[in-house]
Design a protein around this motif. Structure first.
Motif, PDB file in Angstrom:
ATOM      1  N   ARG A  35       9.973  -7.954  -0.620  1.00  0.00           N
ATOM      2  CA  ARG A  35      11.148  -7.495   0.100  1.00  0.00           C
ATOM      3  C   ARG A  35      11.251  -5.967   0.040  1.00  0.00           C
ATOM      4  O   ARG A  35      11.107  -5.401  -1.041  1.00  0.00           O
ATOM      5  N   LYS A  36      11.477  -5.365   1.192  1.00  0.00           N
ATOM      6  CA  LYS A  36      11.744  -3.914   1.287  1.00  0.00           C
ATOM      7  C   LYS A  36      10.790  -3.069   0.439  1.00  0.00           C
ATOM      8  O   LYS A  36      11.205  -2.283  -0.417  1.00  0.00           O
ATOM      9  N   GLY A  37       9.526  -3.254   0.648  1.00  0.00           N
ATOM     10  CA  GLY A  37       8.535  -2.403  -0.017  1.00  0.00           C
ATOM     11  C   GLY A  37       8.340  -2.717  -1.486  1.00  0.00           C
ATOM     12  O   GLY A  37       7.659  -1.968  -2.199  1.00  0.00           O
ATOM     13  N   ALA A  38       8.960  -3.805  -1.958  1.00  0.00           N
ATOM     14  CA  ALA A  38       8.842  -4.135  -3.376  1.00  0.00           C
ATOM     15  C   ALA A  38       8.547  -5.620  -3.538  1.00  0.00           C
ATOM     16  O   ALA A  38       8.660  -6.391  -2.588  1.00  0.00           O
ATOM     17  N   ILE A  39       8.161  -5.960  -4.764  1.00  0.00           N
ATOM     18  CA  ILE A  39       7.952  -7.373  -5.070  1.00  0.00           C
ATOM     19  C   ILE A  39       9.041  -7.777  -6.054  1.00  0.00           C
ATOM     20  O   ILE A  39       9.276  -7.083  -7.050  1.00  0.00           O
ATOM     21  N   GLU A  40       9.715  -8.844  -5.740  1.00  0.00           N
ATOM     22  CA  GLU A  40      10.783  -9.287  -6.636  1.00  0.00           C
ATOM     23  C   GLU A  40      10.339 -10.548  -7.352  1.00  0.00           C
ATOM     24  O   GLU A  40       9.798 -11.459  -6.740  1.00  0.00           O
ATOM     25  N   VAL A  41      10.553 -10.535  -8.642  1.00  0.00           N
ATOM     26  CA  VAL A  41      10.209 -11.708  -9.455  1.00  0.00           C
ATOM     27  C   VAL A  41      11.483 -12.102 -10.191  1.00  0.00           C
ATOM     28  O   VAL A  41      12.173 -11.253 -10.747  1.00  0.00           O
ATOM     29  N   ALA A  42      11.795 -13.375 -10.173  1.00  0.00           N
ATOM     30  CA  ALA A  42      13.033 -13.799 -10.827  1.00  0.00           C
ATOM     31  C   ALA A  42      12.783 -15.003 -11.718  1.00  0.00           C
ATOM     32  O   ALA A  42      11.861 -15.787 -11.497  1.00  0.00           O
ATOM     33  N   GLY A  43      13.610 -15.136 -12.709  1.00  0.00           N
ATOM     34  CA  GLY A  43      13.615 -16.320 -13.558  1.00  0.00           C
ATOM     35  C   GLY A  43      15.066 -16.770 -13.669  1.00  0.00           C
ATOM     36  O   GLY A  43      15.923 -16.269 -12.942  1.00  0.00           O
ATOM     37  N   ARG A  44      15.352 -17.677 -14.589  1.00  0.00           N
ATOM     38  CA  ARG A  44      16.747 -18.083 -14.764  1.00  0.00           C
ATOM     39  C   ARG A  44      17.569 -16.942 -15.336  1.00  0.00           C
ATOM     40  O   ARG A  44      18.702 -16.731 -14.972  1.00  0.00           O
ATOM     41  N   SER A  45      16.936 -16.169 -16.210  1.00  0.00           N
ATOM     42  CA  SER A  45      17.723 -15.174 -16.953  1.00  0.00           C
ATOM     43  C   SER A  45      17.529 -13.740 -16.463  1.00  0.00           C
ATOM     44  O   SER A  45      18.130 -12.821 -17.006  1.00  0.00           O
ATOM     45  N   PHE A  46      16.682 -13.512 -15.502  1.00  0.00           N
ATOM     46  CA  PHE A  46      16.438 -12.112 -15.109  1.00  0.00           C
ATOM     47  C   PHE A  46      16.010 -12.013 -13.654  1.00  0.00           C
ATOM     48  O   PHE A  46      15.617 -13.004 -13.017  1.00  0.00           O
ATOM     49  N   GLN A  47      16.089 -10.792 -13.179  1.00  0.00           N
ATOM     50  CA  GLN A  47      15.526 -10.452 -11.867  1.00  0.00           C
ATOM     51  C   GLN A  47      14.793  -9.138 -12.055  1.00  0.00           C
ATOM     52  O   GLN A  47      15.355  -8.192 -12.605  1.00  0.00           O
ATOM     53  N   ALA A  48      13.568  -9.090 -11.611  1.00  0.00           N
ATOM     54  CA  ALA A  48      12.815  -7.836 -11.745  1.00  0.00           C
ATOM     55  C   ALA A  48      12.311  -7.391 -10.385  1.00  0.00           C
ATOM     56  O   ALA A  48      11.986  -8.223  -9.525  1.00  0.00           O
ATOM     57  N   ARG A  49      12.260  -6.074 -10.232  1.00  0.00           N
ATOM     58  CA  ARG A  49      11.772  -5.504  -8.976  1.00  0.00           C
ATOM     59  C   ARG A  49      10.564  -4.641  -9.346  1.00  0.00           C
ATOM     60  O   ARG A  49      10.625  -3.833 -10.282  1.00  0.00           O
ATOM     61  N   ILE A  50       9.482  -4.835  -8.623  1.00  0.00           N
ATOM     62  CA  ILE A  50       8.257  -4.093  -8.949  1.00  0.00           C
ATOM     63  C   ILE A  50       7.874  -3.237  -7.751  1.00  0.00           C
ATOM     64  O   ILE A  50       7.709  -3.753  -6.638  1.00  0.00           O
ATOM     65  N   THR A  51       7.762  -1.955  -7.989  1.00  0.00           N
ATOM     66  CA  THR A  51       7.313  -1.058  -6.922  1.00  0.00           C
ATOM     67  C   THR A  51       6.030  -0.371  -7.371  1.00  0.00           C
ATOM     68  O   THR A  51       5.708  -0.332  -8.565  1.00  0.00           O
ATOM     69  N   CYS A  52       5.353   0.194  -6.384  1.00  0.00           N
ATOM     70  CA  CYS A  52       4.054   0.789  -6.704  1.00  0.00           C
ATOM     71  C   CYS A  52       3.976   2.180  -6.079  1.00  0.00           C
ATOM     72  O   CYS A  52       4.533   2.424  -5.003  1.00  0.00           O
ATOM     73  N   ALA A  53       3.311   3.084  -6.757  1.00  0.00           N
ATOM     74  CA  ALA A  53       3.094   4.409  -6.173  1.00  0.00           C
ATOM     75  C   ALA A  53       1.692   4.881  -6.518  1.00  0.00           C
ATOM     76  O   ALA A  53       1.191   4.637  -7.630  1.00  0.00           O
ATOM     77  N   GLU A  54       1.082   5.532  -5.556  1.00  0.00           N
ATOM     78  CA  GLU A  54      -0.214   6.174  -5.834  1.00  0.00           C
ATOM     79  C   GLU A  54       0.098   7.578  -6.327  1.00  0.00           C
ATOM     80  O   GLU A  54       0.737   8.362  -5.636  1.00  0.00           O
ATOM     81  N   ILE A  55      -0.342   7.863  -7.525  1.00  0.00           N
ATOM     82  CA  ILE A  55       0.001   9.156  -8.138  1.00  0.00           C
ATOM     83  C   ILE A  55      -1.109  10.170  -7.856  1.00  0.00           C
ATOM     84  O   ILE A  55      -0.858  11.305  -7.475  1.00  0.00           O
ATOM     85  N   THR A  56      -2.331   9.747  -8.090  1.00  0.00           N
ATOM     86  CA  THR A  56      -3.510  10.555  -7.747  1.00  0.00           C
ATOM     87  C   THR A  56      -4.566   9.534  -7.301  1.00  0.00           C
ATOM     88  O   THR A  56      -4.359   8.330  -7.449  1.00  0.00           O
ATOM     89  N   PRO A  57      -5.698  10.007  -6.820  1.00  0.00           N
ATOM     90  CA  PRO A  57      -6.733   9.040  -6.448  1.00  0.00           C
ATOM     91  C   PRO A  57      -7.226   8.199  -7.623  1.00  0.00           C
ATOM     92  O   PRO A  57      -7.917   7.209  -7.434  1.00  0.00           O
ATOM     93  N   HIS A  58      -6.887   8.591  -8.847  1.00  0.00           N
ATOM     94  CA  HIS A  58      -7.369   7.854 -10.019  1.00  0.00           C
ATOM     95  C   HIS A  58      -6.245   7.231 -10.829  1.00  0.00           C
ATOM     96  O   HIS A  58      -6.481   6.734 -11.935  1.00  0.00           O
ATOM     97  N   CYS A  59      -5.051   7.319 -10.304  1.00  0.00           N
ATOM     98  CA  CYS A  59      -3.910   6.872 -11.112  1.00  0.00           C
ATOM     99  C   CYS A  59      -2.854   6.220 -10.227  1.00  0.00           C
ATOM    100  O   CYS A  59      -2.460   6.779  -9.206  1.00  0.00           O
ATOM    101  N   THR A  60      -2.436   5.037 -10.665  1.00  0.00           N
ATOM    102  CA  THR A  60      -1.434   4.266  -9.913  1.00  0.00           C
ATOM    103  C   THR A  60      -0.286   3.934 -10.848  1.00  0.00           C
ATOM    104  O   THR A  60      -0.520   3.655 -12.030  1.00  0.00           O
ATOM    105  N   ARG A  61       0.919   3.945 -10.304  1.00  0.00           N
ATOM    106  CA  ARG A  61       2.070   3.577 -11.142  1.00  0.00           C
ATOM    107  C   ARG A  61       2.700   2.275 -10.643  1.00  0.00           C
ATOM    108  O   ARG A  61       2.947   2.124  -9.436  1.00  0.00           O
ATOM    109  N   LEU A  62       2.980   1.394 -11.568  1.00  0.00           N
ATOM    110  CA  LEU A  62       3.782   0.208 -11.272  1.00  0.00           C
ATOM    111  C   LEU A  62       5.115   0.386 -11.988  1.00  0.00           C
ATOM    112  O   LEU A  62       5.131   0.622 -13.207  1.00  0.00           O
ATOM    113  N   ARG A  63       6.188   0.291 -11.254  1.00  0.00           N
ATOM    114  CA  ARG A  63       7.501   0.441 -11.906  1.00  0.00           C
ATOM    115  C   ARG A  63       8.159  -0.932 -11.983  1.00  0.00           C
ATOM    116  O   ARG A  63       8.271  -1.625 -10.969  1.00  0.00           O
TER     117      ARG A  63
END
Ligand code: GLC
Length: 791
Positions: free
Chosen positions: A21-49
């Motif tokens: 959803r909206k450029g992100a991946i949402e993962v949910a359980g009974r007790s939580f909701q998490a949103r995961i986004t990604c960014a390319e930082i450099t050609p050798h480094c990626t960030r998952l938030r």
């Protein structure tokens, strides 16, 4: 949570529903909701938030990543699939699983239930069954390869928290938190950097063999994936992300003398005189806490130190610089101007109750600058700048900033005017103190190379300060440990670091101090420091023979300062550390655990004696006792300086060295820039440089950086590169030198010195001029000794 405890994976809930959803991946359980986004930082480094719905405050408090790389380029999930693709990797997010494929070939997967949440806490469990090495992790005790270990990231004043471990080398955590795991699996390396300034734990096979667990106790988590495939690649990418040290002033690479207990101006004058008489170079003398007026920061005890400026000028005339300790604890004393000025400016940390937080350190009840705020940094920088200028000091030593608060509970200390909980800045306190102190030095002179040394720190602190590894002990275990500790800190971005040489707690003796200097003489930072009430530890306290041995080691460091300084310059450009595990230079599984020998730069292999003669296997040769050890030489030829001859590598040798000797090997195809001239302590002009050349079968190339050695002008490109190539041409070694850059060429004069006796003639071509020299074969023991003919 107590030290030694961890989060149990079974206490977490792992995701079950997944949506893009909206450029992100949402993962949910009974007790939580998490949103995961990604960014390319450099050609050798990626960030998952990973954003967790239980973390109310979504702000990122970390100062680890350099400003220009903080945003990155947002990468949306691929259409219709929960997969992110960047230049460095592809990441597939499953309901409770992450699959990462790095561009260089390595793959990494979480376990079946692989990332989960428990309130604010998060856990990531990766399958690493094929991993054979785990490195980095910042400042750590024990061995180089952390496989099977567990590492806690929560800065502590080690002496206060683990009083019983001075005789052991296994305390954890220490003073610096850098949550970087460099994993080596199937011959490939990659890095996982968890950017969360709160308390984290990496467990690499202790809870579950074959798994890497990353556990965070609070806050959101930014996971940076750093591509390899070599250790060198990962370190270079990590230091691109989190910054590199600027080139330090030359004097700071010399030999330093310190002791808790030096108190009076007369003692410092005596030290200066003793170093002169003993003919041991010393580039700086250090003022520990006793110089202060009852431990009030930014004051001098005017009875014992009536005129510090005059004293420091006197030292400087002798080529000796001065550095004073400054602790963050400000004495709570309404009659003390610094306290009053901070109180009025309202720059001290607060408690949740809104009062200034009070800890119990050297001055007694003390308050602490709220360094994460610009106002407190400005306040500190102003006072520190005035203090340094008025006292004529050359640098500052930042201690007790883990932060140490004595018996007062540190978690009561809140930041940003009491609004930010302790956990957000605990690990970053020393870092922000270093940042404030750096501001002071830049305020004083924006063009001068700054020098700071800190105990506490975190990821990125190398941008502001060097680090020493805190209160160690005068024993063989701590000497042994200092090698992997300095190496792993270097792999974690902090190239400029070192231990207290000789050991801080306890009494050292003639043999231990000798072996410590021999092991440490080419460490990035070399300072003899010890606590009060122990045996005096200056080099002259152990008899004339020991003094001569220490002199050999220290003088050789000064002769090799052009080499060391060049390594620091190269570090600034590339991120390559100064002290390196063999694995850094030779990408071979045989070196995955090797940490009792090391490389300094790419050319010098040091294999010190690290055991006491009472336990070390010894032999007698010509009536002289020699300690034995195994030394592993990588493939190729090595010049053995003790024997004065080439030896073939690709094997492990049983080697012996008497107390005068440290086994040193130079790699075939090396040129070491060497200073042959006169110097007085830190006063040396590197205008004549010998090129100590070691060629057997390989040719060599050295990029030697030339600048004014004093200012920061090199940052805007004001430096030359002298590229020297050396090769064997028939009976002769030919060196070609080409200098490029904006500065007038030829300010440094070079001359060749050949080792190994393969040729007797060297020719040096510089600016089209060819000069030929007849050289006598050299040499024994140390680089430079007994070289009979210098060109
Ligand atoms: C801390 C430092 C140590 C220093 C002492 C007194 O223990 O780590 O280096 O000598 O405080 O200031």
């Amino acid at each position: 949570m107590l030290f030694g405890q961890k989060l149990h994976p079974l206490n977490f809930e792992y995701g079950r529903q997944i949506a893009v959803r909206k450029g992100a991946i949402e993962v949910a359980g009974r007790s939580f909701q998490a949103r995961i986004t990604c960014a390319e930082i450099t050609p050798h480094c990626t960030r998952l938030r990973f954003e967790n719905s239980h973390v109310a405050d979504s702000r990122n408090y970390s100062d680890a990543v350099v400003e220009p790389l903080r945003a990155g380029r947002a990468v949306a999930p691929q259409r219709g699939s929960p997969t992110f693709s960047t230049a460095a990797c592809t990441i597939e997010v499953g309901a409770a699983r992450l699959k990462i494929r790095l561009a260089s070939g390595a793959t990494l997967e979480t376990t079946e239930d692989g990332f989960g949440f428990n309130g604010e806490k998060a856990i990531f469990c990766f399958q690493t069954a094929t991993a054979t090495g785990y490195y980095g992790f910042g400042e750590r005790t024990k061995r180089f390869n952390k496989s099977g270990d567990s590492l806690d990231f929560y800065n502590v004043d080690v002496g206060a928290v683990f009083p019983h471990t001075f005789q052991r080398d296994d305390y954890d955590p220490a003073y610096v938190a850098i949550p970087l795991a460099i994993v080596r699996a199937g011959g490939h390396c990659f890095g996982l950097f968890m950017d969360n300034p709160e308390r984290l734990i990496f467990d690499v096979g202790q809870i579950a063999p074959g798994q890497l667990l990353c556990q965070s106790l609070g806050g959101n988590n930014d996971l940076y994936l750093l591509d390899g495939p070599t250790l060198r690649d990962v370190v270079r990418h990590f230091t691109t992300l989190t910054g590199r040290a600027e080139v330090p002033p030359l004097w700071s690479l010399g030999h330093h003398q310190c002791r808790w207990g030096y108190k009076t101006a007369a003692e410092f004058r005596a030290l200066k005189e003793n170093f002169r008489q003993c003919d041991i170079p010393v580039s700086a003398l250090w003022y520990d806490i006793d110089y202060m007026d009852e431990y009030r920061v930014f004051t001098w005890d005017r009875v014992d130190m009536p005129d510090p400026r005059k004293l420091n000028e006197e030292l400087r005339r002798a080529g000796i610089r001065s550095v004073a300790i400054v602790d963050p604890g400000v004495k709570l004393d309404p009659s003390y101007a610094i306290y009053e000025s901070g109180r009025k400016a309202d720059v001290f940390c607060k408690t949740a109750s809104g009062r200034d937080y009070v800890g119990r350190v050297w001055p007694g009840d003390s308050v602490f600058p709220d360094f994460p705020t610009p106002a407190a940094r400005d306040w500190w920088a102003g006072h520190l700048a005035t203090f340094i200028a008025e006292s004529g000091l050359d640098g500052a030593w930042l201690d007790m900033n883990d932060p140490a608060t004595g018996w007062s509970c540190p978690e009561d200390m809140c930041f940003e005017g009491g609004t930010a909980p302790h956990a957000k800045y605990h690990n970053q306190y020393g870092h922000f103190m270093a940042r404030a102190s750096r501001q002071a030095l830049e305020q004083l002179d924006p063009h001068a190379r700054p020098f700071l040394l800190t105990r506490g720190g975190c990821t990125g602190t190398q941008r502001y300060s060097a680090i020493w590894t805190g209160d160690n002990a005068s024993n063989w275990e701590h000497l042994r440990m200092s090698i992997p500790c300095t190496i792993n800190l270097g792999l974690s971005g902090v190239a400029f670091n070192g231990p207290d040489v000789g050991g801080f707690f306890g009494h050292t003796d003639e043999e231990l101090i000798t072996r410590w200097y021999q092991a440490g003489f080419l460490f990035p930072f070399l300072r003899n420091h010890s606590t009060n009430h122990t045996k005096e530890q200056e080099p002259w306290n152990f008899g004339p023979q020991c003094l001569a041995r220490i002199r050999d080691a220290v003088v050789t460091r000064y002769r090799l300062l052009p080499y060391l300084a060049n390594c620091f310059f190269a570090h600034h450009l590339t991120g390559d550390p100064i002290l390196r595990p063999l694995l850094y230079e030779f990408d071979d599984a045989a070196f995955e655990n090797l940490d009792d020998q090391f490389m300094v730069g790419a050319s010098i292999l040091v294999a010190p004696i690290l055991e006491c003669s009472a336990v070390c296997k010894s032999i007698f040769v010509d009536g002289v006792k020699r300690q034995q050890r195994y030394i592993t030489l990588p493939e190729g030829w090595w010049f053995d300086l003790l024997a004065g001859e080439w030896v073939a590598g690709g094997r492990t040798l049983l080697y012996s060295a008497c107390l005068d000797e440290v086994p040193l090997f130079i790699r075939d195809g090396s040129i070491l820039p060497y200073f042959p001239g006169k110097f007085q302590n830190s006063a040396m002009k590197l205008t004549r440089i010998e090129l100590h050349t070691f060629l057997k079968e390989r040719s060599a190339q050295l990029d030697y950086y030339i600048d004014d050695r004093e200012t920061r002008r090199y940052l805007t490109g004001e430096y030359n590169t002298a590229t020297i190539r050396a090769e064997i041409v028939g009976p002769e070694v030919a060196l070609h030198l080409a200098e490029t850059g904006p500065l007038p060429p030829g300010t440094v004069k070079f001359a060749p010195v050949l080792y190994g006796g393969a040729s007797a003639t060297a020719s040096l071509t510089q600016q089209g001029r060819r000069v030929t020299r007849q050289l006598a074969p050299a040499t024994r023991r140390w680089v430079g000794t007994d070289v009979a003919v210098r060109a």
